[in-house]
Motif scaffolding. Sequence first.
Motif, PDB file in Angstrom:
ATOM      1  N   TYR A  72       0.051  15.376  -6.304  1.00  0.00           N
ATOM      2  CA  TYR A  72       1.027  14.922  -5.564  1.00  0.00           C
ATOM      3  C   TYR A  72       0.318  13.811  -4.999  1.00  0.00           C
ATOM      4  O   TYR A  72       1.043  12.909  -4.053  1.00  0.00           O
ATOM      5  N   ILE A  73      -0.827  13.368  -5.285  1.00  0.00           N
ATOM      6  CA  ILE A  73      -1.774  12.256  -4.370  1.00  0.00           C
ATOM      7  C   ILE A  73      -1.262  10.993  -4.886  1.00  0.00           C
ATOM      8  O   ILE A  73      -1.171  10.898  -6.240  1.00  0.00           O
ATOM      9  N   VAL A  74      -0.977  10.204  -3.921  1.00  0.00           N
ATOM     10  CA  VAL A  74      -0.575   8.744  -4.459  1.00  0.00           C
ATOM     11  C   VAL A  74      -1.343   7.810  -3.516  1.00  0.00           C
ATOM     12  O   VAL A  74      -1.167   7.868  -2.233  1.00  0.00           O
ATOM     13  N   GLN A  75      -2.157   7.072  -4.097  1.00  0.00           N
ATOM     14  CA  GLN A  75      -2.764   6.017  -3.328  1.00  0.00           C
ATOM     15  C   GLN A  75      -3.184   4.985  -4.281  1.00  0.00           C
ATOM     16  O   GLN A  75      -3.939   4.497  -4.975  1.00  0.00           O
ATOM     17  N   THR A  76      -2.359   3.803  -4.120  1.00  0.00           N
ATOM     18  CA  THR A  76      -2.272   2.548  -4.594  1.00  0.00           C
ATOM     19  C   THR A  76      -2.263   1.413  -3.834  1.00  0.00           C
ATOM     20  O   THR A  76      -1.223   1.422  -2.659  1.00  0.00           O
ATOM     21  N   ASP A  77      -2.961   0.156  -4.134  1.00  0.00           N
ATOM     22  CA  ASP A  77      -2.789  -0.958  -3.406  1.00  0.00           C
ATOM     23  C   ASP A  77      -2.578  -1.943  -4.370  1.00  0.00           C
ATOM     24  O   ASP A  77      -2.882  -1.970  -5.700  1.00  0.00           O
ATOM     25  N   THR A  78      -1.278  -2.815  -4.012  1.00  0.00           N
ATOM     26  CA  THR A  78      -0.855  -3.616  -5.118  1.00  0.00           C
ATOM     27  C   THR A  78      -0.572  -5.065  -4.470  1.00  0.00           C
ATOM     28  O   THR A  78      -0.349  -5.365  -3.491  1.00  0.00           O
ATOM     29  N   ILE A 100       0.695  -1.122   0.037  1.00  0.00           N
ATOM     30  CA  ILE A 100       0.115  -0.118   0.035  1.00  0.00           C
ATOM     31  C   ILE A 100       0.870   1.339   0.101  1.00  0.00           C
ATOM     32  O   ILE A 100       1.778   1.147   0.867  1.00  0.00           O
ATOM     33  N   LEU A 101       0.650   2.148  -0.891  1.00  0.00           N
ATOM     34  CA  LEU A 101       1.197   3.415  -0.958  1.00  0.00           C
ATOM     35  C   LEU A 101       0.291   4.538  -0.732  1.00  0.00           C
ATOM     36  O   LEU A 101      -0.723   4.592  -1.483  1.00  0.00           O
ATOM     37  N   ASP A 102       0.341   5.271   0.255  1.00  0.00           N
ATOM     38  CA  ASP A 102      -0.789   6.359   0.591  1.00  0.00           C
ATOM     39  C   ASP A 102       0.039   7.584   1.050  1.00  0.00           C
ATOM     40  O   ASP A 102       0.722   7.692   2.044  1.00  0.00           O
ATOM     41  N   SER A 103      -0.427   8.704   0.552  1.00  0.00           N
ATOM     42  CA  SER A 103       0.180  10.024   0.600  1.00  0.00           C
ATOM     43  C   SER A 103      -0.705  10.875   1.468  1.00  0.00           C
ATOM     44  O   SER A 103      -2.081  10.863   1.239  1.00  0.00           O
ATOM     45  N   SER A 140       0.682  -9.673 -10.597  1.00  0.00           N
ATOM     46  CA  SER A 140       0.375  -8.462  -9.696  1.00  0.00           C
ATOM     47  C   SER A 140      -0.805  -7.626 -10.224  1.00  0.00           C
ATOM     48  O   SER A 140      -0.990  -7.593 -11.521  1.00  0.00           O
ATOM     49  N   ILE A 141      -1.471  -6.988  -9.356  1.00  0.00           N
ATOM     50  CA  ILE A 141      -2.478  -6.220  -9.764  1.00  0.00           C
ATOM     51  C   ILE A 141      -2.519  -4.859  -8.737  1.00  0.00           C
ATOM     52  O   ILE A 141      -2.406  -4.954  -7.521  1.00  0.00           O
ATOM     53  N   GLN A 142      -2.441  -3.781  -9.686  1.00  0.00           N
ATOM     54  CA  GLN A 142      -2.321  -2.573  -8.964  1.00  0.00           C
ATOM     55  C   GLN A 142      -3.664  -1.733  -8.981  1.00  0.00           C
ATOM     56  O   GLN A 142      -3.901  -1.564 -10.228  1.00  0.00           O
ATOM     57  N   ASN A 143      -4.072  -1.222  -7.727  1.00  0.00           N
ATOM     58  CA  ASN A 143      -5.350  -0.544  -7.855  1.00  0.00           C
ATOM     59  C   ASN A 143      -5.150   0.920  -7.495  1.00  0.00           C
ATOM     60  O   ASN A 143      -4.704   1.141  -6.352  1.00  0.00           O
ATOM     61  N   ASP A 144      -5.362   1.938  -8.604  1.00  0.00           N
ATOM     62  CA  ASP A 144      -4.902   3.266  -8.230  1.00  0.00           C
ATOM     63  C   ASP A 144      -6.170   3.798  -7.590  1.00  0.00           C
ATOM     64  O   ASP A 144      -7.177   4.189  -8.360  1.00  0.00           O
ATOM     65  N   LYS A 145      -6.117   4.164  -6.354  1.00  0.00           N
ATOM     66  CA  LYS A 145      -7.449   4.914  -5.850  1.00  0.00           C
ATOM     67  C   LYS A 145      -7.278   6.262  -5.619  1.00  0.00           C
ATOM     68  O   LYS A 145      -8.238   7.046  -5.314  1.00  0.00           O
ATOM     69  N   SER A 146      -6.125   6.901  -6.553  1.00  0.00           N
ATOM     70  CA  SER A 146      -6.363   8.464  -6.507  1.00  0.00           C
ATOM     71  C   SER A 146      -6.899   9.081  -7.328  1.00  0.00           C
ATOM     72  O   SER A 146      -7.081  10.283  -7.543  1.00  0.00           O
ATOM     73  N   GLY A 147      -7.528   8.349  -8.397  1.00  0.00           N
ATOM     74  CA  GLY A 147      -8.406   8.730  -9.609  1.00  0.00           C
ATOM     75  C   GLY A 147      -7.429   9.204 -10.818  1.00  0.00           C
ATOM     76  O   GLY A 147      -7.830   9.539 -11.724  1.00  0.00           O
TER      77      GLY A 147
END
Length: 612
Positions: free
Chosen positions: A437-443, A426-429, A466-473
């Motif tokens: 600058y928004i970073v919100q990804t689940d991998t 999980i990457l979350d800014s 691998s599956i990356q889900n970008d929640k930042s839009g």
Amino acid sequence: MVSPPAGKTIISKKPYLEFTINGEYIPETLVVLLDGVDITGAVDLKTNGFSYRPILVIPAGEHTITVTIQGSDGLQVQRDFSFSTRHTAEMEEAYSNNDLTFLYESVIEKPDDVTYVPHSRFLANLGSNSKLKEGNWEIRFSTNVRFLDQNIPALKPEKKGLNLANYLLKIKYDKKSLLVSADIGDIQLSETTNTIQNLARRGGRLYIEYNGIEVNTFVVNSQQVFGFREGTGIEGTSDDHIMGVSVEKRSIDGRFKIKGIYITGGEKEGSLGIYSTGGEKKGDVAGLLVSTNLFEGKLTSEAEIDFSNFDPDTADEFDYERDTAYRFKLGGYGGNINYTALYEYIGADYEVIGNQGLQKNRQGFSINGGISLEQYHYIYATYSLYHDNVDNNDLYPTVYSSQAMIGYSFNGIPNMPINLGYQHLILDSTDEPDTDYIVQTDTDVFSANLTYMKNRWNLTFQASHSIQNDKSGNGNDSSTTTVTFTPSYFSDNFSIIPNVSFNRSRFPSSNQRTDTYIINLEMRGKTYHDRVSYELAGTYNRIKASDGSSEQDTLKTNFRISYLLAKNLWGYLNPSVGIRGLYNKSNDRVYNGENEDLVLLLVFTAEMPFSF
């Protein structure tokens, strides 16, 4: 055993060995081992035995000769003989092992636009390892001296002409509780995680150990150097050198250690393998490390704190930046369980001369552990949580990175280990100064590894998804699938390692995918009584995008075949002649660009090992 007398000590670096075999035996069954090394092919057979004279110096000390034969009656007989050597009357050990190699290459075929291959190239290298030892004193010297001549400029760090590639002189005195060691030349330094780790430079070091106290001092050139002109590495000032001292005290039983470190120095500019921005740099660091090892390894700990004082550009108007780094680590193992826990903080301005790989501006923790069950099963898991922007600078966001992983290994099937794994990242800014600058990804990453080993064969199958889900839009969703198959075969005179992999990356936001096919091959072997040797290595890479924006193929190969003209000519020389080739081809199917290069070289090599 006729010579030397069994159980005796003789003065010789290359002792002549002679054995008599009484009775009839089958010569083809003779096997002779010297200190566990098979020397059967090098012995001289005689009517009633054999003899052997080493080409290189054998170490001083005790030696064992094992002789195995089969008599004419079919019974196998094995006997062990022992003797001892010292090299001279004055010195227990006094030898120099050397290897002189020559390489000459001349172009047979080469396109005009291939400028990186010289039309002719001559390279000679002398590698030497020498040692003197008597009583408590020991001196070692190793070096590589190189001569290069070619019609194009040499690639750094090499230079044309005669040069010193590397050298190391070690002088040691070891008596009871006192050990003194002095090194000068190309040395490697390691102190602590947050100061200096695996720093390879030219310079000098003095190490003293007495009654559980260790003192280590050093001075090295801050740049990577090559050649005679760079000197010993100890000349200069703190502007272009790294200097340091560490003192460590350990308890009598070795369970407790405390270590203090101080390092200072400067770097004027970047050098080989060192990328440097800005101007001249200077800095120093002081640190303290405390470590324990309790209950026979069941509980170990480390606590380190360091204070840096660093100026990234001495020419600008800004002064030194002071910062801190610290870490605490617990770990251990017992029975079928192992574990580690780590907490660390590295300040945003924490930097150390000579440790470019240090990741600063970071804070967080990690834990991991594993357990073995019923001999065949092993389960392990890790979890970590880190973030940057430790000073909460309003100009930058703070990015949190958490990673959890669990793995399983099964060894219940003979010759077929199986490994399975799952990882969640999980990457979350937070506190972003701007929406960009928004970073919100689940991998999520799933992986599997299966290996089958049988005699000379080794088959390995690997797969991951691998599956990356970008929640930042921002629309950076993606998935990647990779499958790899690597069969390999090894024998005494032949080995082959092909590798085939397929990678597919999908990008849902653009409804696009990219496929990558890679085929690698490495093959080498010897034939015709080991006189003919050959090597082949190559990579084929094909990339294709589903939207037609990219489609290209590349093939890179190199090969060599050589013939050994003579073996141990005059007792030492091993010359060979052969052909070396490079073949590269690329084809861009989108822009209709094609390039093809073939380079053929006539190669003459010679190797001459000698010792005295």
